[in-house]
Design an enzyme around this catalytic site. Structure first.
Site, mmCIF file in Angstrom:
data_model
loop_
_atom_site.group_PDB
_atom_site.id
_atom_site.type_symbol
_atom_site.label_atom_id
_atom_site.label_comp_id
_atom_site.label_asym_id
_atom_site.label_seq_id
_atom_site.Cartn_x
_atom_site.Cartn_y
_atom_site.Cartn_z
ATOM 1 N N SER A 7 -7.952 0.641 2.960
ATOM 2 C CA SER A 7 -8.375 0.112 1.668
ATOM 3 C C SER A 7 -9.484 -0.906 1.868
ATOM 4 O O SER A 7 -9.638 -1.466 2.952
ATOM 5 C CB SER A 7 -7.182 -0.557 0.973
ATOM 6 O OG SER A 7 -7.595 -1.270 -0.181
ATOM 7 N N ARG A 22 0.839 -1.200 0.000
ATOM 8 C CA ARG A 22 0.000 0.000 0.000
ATOM 9 C C ARG A 22 0.878 1.255 0.000
ATOM 10 O O ARG A 22 1.924 1.295 0.653
ATOM 11 C CB ARG A 22 -0.883 -0.019 1.249
ATOM 12 C CG ARG A 22 -1.926 1.100 1.337
ATOM 13 C CD ARG A 22 -2.984 0.962 0.287
ATOM 14 N NE ARG A 22 -4.195 1.692 0.657
ATOM 15 C CZ ARG A 22 -5.117 2.060 -0.216
ATOM 16 N NH1 ARG A 22 -4.974 1.781 -1.499
ATOM 17 N NH2 ARG A 22 -6.211 2.686 0.176
ATOM 18 N N GLY A 64 -13.317 -2.632 -7.348
ATOM 19 C CA GLY A 64 -14.653 -2.105 -7.133
ATOM 20 C C GLY A 64 -14.814 -1.138 -5.987
ATOM 21 O O GLY A 64 -15.918 -0.930 -5.503
ATOM 22 N N THR A 117 -9.295 -0.333 -9.858
ATOM 23 C CA THR A 117 -8.468 -1.424 -9.356
ATOM 24 C C THR A 117 -8.526 -2.600 -10.311
ATOM 25 O O THR A 117 -9.369 -2.651 -11.198
ATOM 26 C CB THR A 117 -8.987 -1.805 -7.945
ATOM 27 O OG1 THR A 117 -8.909 -0.658 -7.131
ATOM 28 C CG2 THR A 117 -8.232 -2.942 -7.307
ATOM 29 N N GLN A 159 -3.872 7.632 -4.417
ATOM 30 C CA GLN A 159 -4.275 6.776 -3.301
ATOM 31 C C GLN A 159 -4.497 7.539 -2.002
ATOM 32 O O GLN A 159 -5.210 7.066 -1.107
ATOM 33 C CB GLN A 159 -3.207 5.705 -3.082
ATOM 34 C CG GLN A 159 -3.735 4.363 -2.650
ATOM 35 C CD GLN A 159 -4.517 3.653 -3.726
ATOM 36 O OE1 GLN A 159 -5.736 3.627 -3.671
ATOM 37 N NE2 GLN A 159 -3.840 3.085 -4.700
#
Length: 600
Positions: free
Chosen positions: A479, A121, A502, A415, A452
């Site tokens: 996330s 991440r 999604g 994504t 992000q």
């Protein structure tokens, strides 16, 4: 510890990777806009898929060319991680709206003996604070202001994560994994219907001069379907990383180019520095594993909220037992939708209150065990009655001793997802993202930069206290990515790998496949193809035109506020099954996207 109708298209790809193979895919649906409360990528059609069987190995990804790259690695004797790396590199090229080396990822890996969770991440810059997405009066800025430009870009994590996993599990040389993507970048690839549709839809990408020159013609029109798009800048970038390892990305020219791009945005510059990028570290964390009936289900831990939320939903549905309410003729039942949606309300309520980067913010009480305690989940399940609760309150696990405010993150990742199993007992599930469609709309060295940081809460506190998922220097935003591996509880053998893109709906998409395969005994392709459904602790969301009017009427009679929307999942799945006394792999890909399955 745990021990452990697409075949013609695939054949066409075997001849020439750069051929316009997408002519066989369904043309994109015409969509004038998008509901950003559902997903940032528009729907581009639905084409039924039959799934595929294989004996030795298998890979499934959201784009045929990416699947082919992973298949090549498996064919050459590679491990699942080798396939995943080659697949991701091609996705960077052919699916730039969804993922790439400028973004981040979560990966779950099983080598047949244990399960590992890798955290790639992105991280917030050292200069960032909780006011990053607030105006001078402390009010949250608009979505457009937050996303588009340099402000939203975090230090990318996917390459460091893949390098770490490859060091532990790779069988092929690092450099060899780059060959398919470099060849495609040099020779060009055919623009797919999905990429073309997203280029037509997006109104921000062409503002970036680099992206405009690449994705659009001189008249400003998107590259048409079938156009052979070459990316020599990405080929150069990939060659440097192939030769120099991830350090070539994090500590050299590429990092300097990223910083220059982020800091020089004319209206919305960011705070990311070369030191932020050079200092990035991928982390290996303990996976979230919990027993569900005859299986052990493992997911990603914080800063992903997916592993905990899915484990909570399954724990609640084990008490309420959703298994009797199977679809009838492929159609969902009102009782099945009711139970699934109510379980989702309860899980999302806890997710929104408690889950964030646990390097910064503790989970309540005794942590994961408190949120997944069977007694706690039984209490939560007892809240489900014949009528919908509408909106669930967050729970208070035993030993809970912290109070957090309610999150206001955008949390709508654009994504991609891939799954792979190899011939050596290895298997993986990997979700990868640049966040919004085309990320921050900033292109550098041939790839898109993420946005992000907008997965953090724009607010930093409310009347209940500080918000767990507020921006902090070096922190990883929460996330919903939910890479998932399922094992037989008795034999510890891998039986399912799945996941989806999604945004915050990922949790419901993946939980649907788990219920479909484990409770309703569907094969993974049938489960993926089921209508999408669920609640994120708001309306009961159903995939548009996929649920009967009579079922919707029954739900409304039970107090559900029903919202029919395009639910643009991108599920992939590989399932172990026994046919004629012999084990085999069976893979499925989402009919809502361009993904395919390949294996031997």
């Amino acid at each position: 510890m745990i021990r452990l109708k697409t075949l013609a298209l695939a054949a066409a790809m075997l001849g020439a990777l750069h051929a316009p193979v997408y002519a066989q895919l369904q043309a994109p649906a015409k969509v004038p806009g998008v509901n950003h409360d559902v997903a940032p990528e528009i729907a581009t059609g639905y084409a039924e898929k039959a799934g595929k069987s294989s004996q030795k190995f298998m890979v499934a990804a959201a784009n045929p060319l990416a699947t082919q790259a992973g298949y090549q690695m498996l064919k050459q004797g590679g491990a699942a991680i080798d396939a995943a790396i080659a697949t991701q590199l091609v996705l960077t090229l052919v699916e730039p709206q969804s993922s790439g080396i400028g973004g981040g990822s979560f990966l779950l890996y099983s080598d047949g003996k244990r399960v590992q969770s890798y955290d790639g991440r992105e991280t917030a810059p050292a200069a960032a604070d909780e006011h990053l997405f607030q105006d001078k009066d402390g009010k949250p800025v608009s979505r457009e202001t937050g996303v588009v430009g340099g402000r939203s870009v975090g230090a990318p994590g996917v390459l460091r994560m893949l390098e770490l996993a490859h060091q532990q599990h790779g069988r092929l040389p690092w450099k060899a994994l780059f060959a398919p993507a470099i060849k495609l970048a040099d020779d060009g690839f055919a623009v797919s219907p999905r990429l073309n549709a997203l280029l037509k839809w997006d109104k921000y990408l062409a503002r970036d001069p680099v992206a405009r020159a690449y994705f659009f013609d001189d008249a400003g029109q998107p590259r048409p379907v079938g156009y052979i798009l070459k990316n020599p800048e990405l080929a150069r970038t990939l060659r440097e990383i192939a030769d120099g390892g991830a350090d070539a990305f994090y500590k050299g020219r590429i990092a300097r180019d990223i910083v220059a791009k982020v800091s020089s945005h004319p209206t919305n510059p960011g705070k990311l520095t070369a030191a932020d990028i050079a200092g990035y570290q991928a982390r290996e964390r303990a996976p979230i594993c919990s027993d569900y009936k005859a299986w052990t289900v493992c997911g990603a831990p914080p800063p992903s909220s997916g592993g905990i939320a899915i484990a909570q939903m399954l724990g609640i549905l084990e008490v309420k037992d959703i298994s009797p309410y199977k679809p009838v003729g492929g159609m969902l039942t009102a009782e099945g939708i009711h139970l699934f949606s109510e379980a989702g309300r309860l899980a999302y309520a806890d997710r929104n209150r408690y889950v964030a980067d646990t390097d910064f913010v503790p989970l309540p009480g005794k942590g994961v065990s408190a949120l997944l305690d069977k007694r706690y989940l039984a209490k939560r399940a007892a809240l489900i009655g014949d009528k919908s609760m509408g909106r669930a309150n967050y729970g208070t696990p035993d030993t809970m001793d912290v109070a957090w405010g309610a999150d206001t993150a955008i949390d709508k990742p654009s994504t991609s997802h891939l799954v792979a199993v190899d011939a050596f007992g290895g298997g993986l599930s990997m979700t990868t993202s640049v966040e919004d469609a085309f990320g921050s709309r900033q292109m550098v060295d041939g790839f898109m930069l993420n946005n992000q940081l907008t997965d953090f809460s724009f607010d930093s506190q409310d009347e209940n206290g500080p918000i767990a998922n507020r921006v902090q220097a070096g922190k990883r935003p929460r996330s919903a990515m939910s890479p998932t591996l399922v094992f037989d509880k008795g034999t510890h053998r891998l039986v399912l790998a799945t996941g989806s893109p999604g945004g915050s709906t990922i949790i419901n998409y993946v939980a649907k496949v788990l219920v479909g395969t484990l409770d309703w005994q569907l094969d993974v392709q049938q489960a993926i193809s089921l209508p999408n459904l669920g609640s994120r602790n708001g309306p009961t969301e159903l995939e548009k035109n996929r649920v009967s009017a009579s079922v919707i009427a029954q739900l409304k009679a039970r107090g559900h506020e029903v919202r029919e929307t395009e639910q643009n999942s991108g599920l992939q799945g590989i399932q172990r099954r026994v046919v004629g006394g012999k084990p085999q792999w069976f893979g499925g890909a989402d009919p809502r996207r361009e993904g395919v399955v390949l294996g031997d």
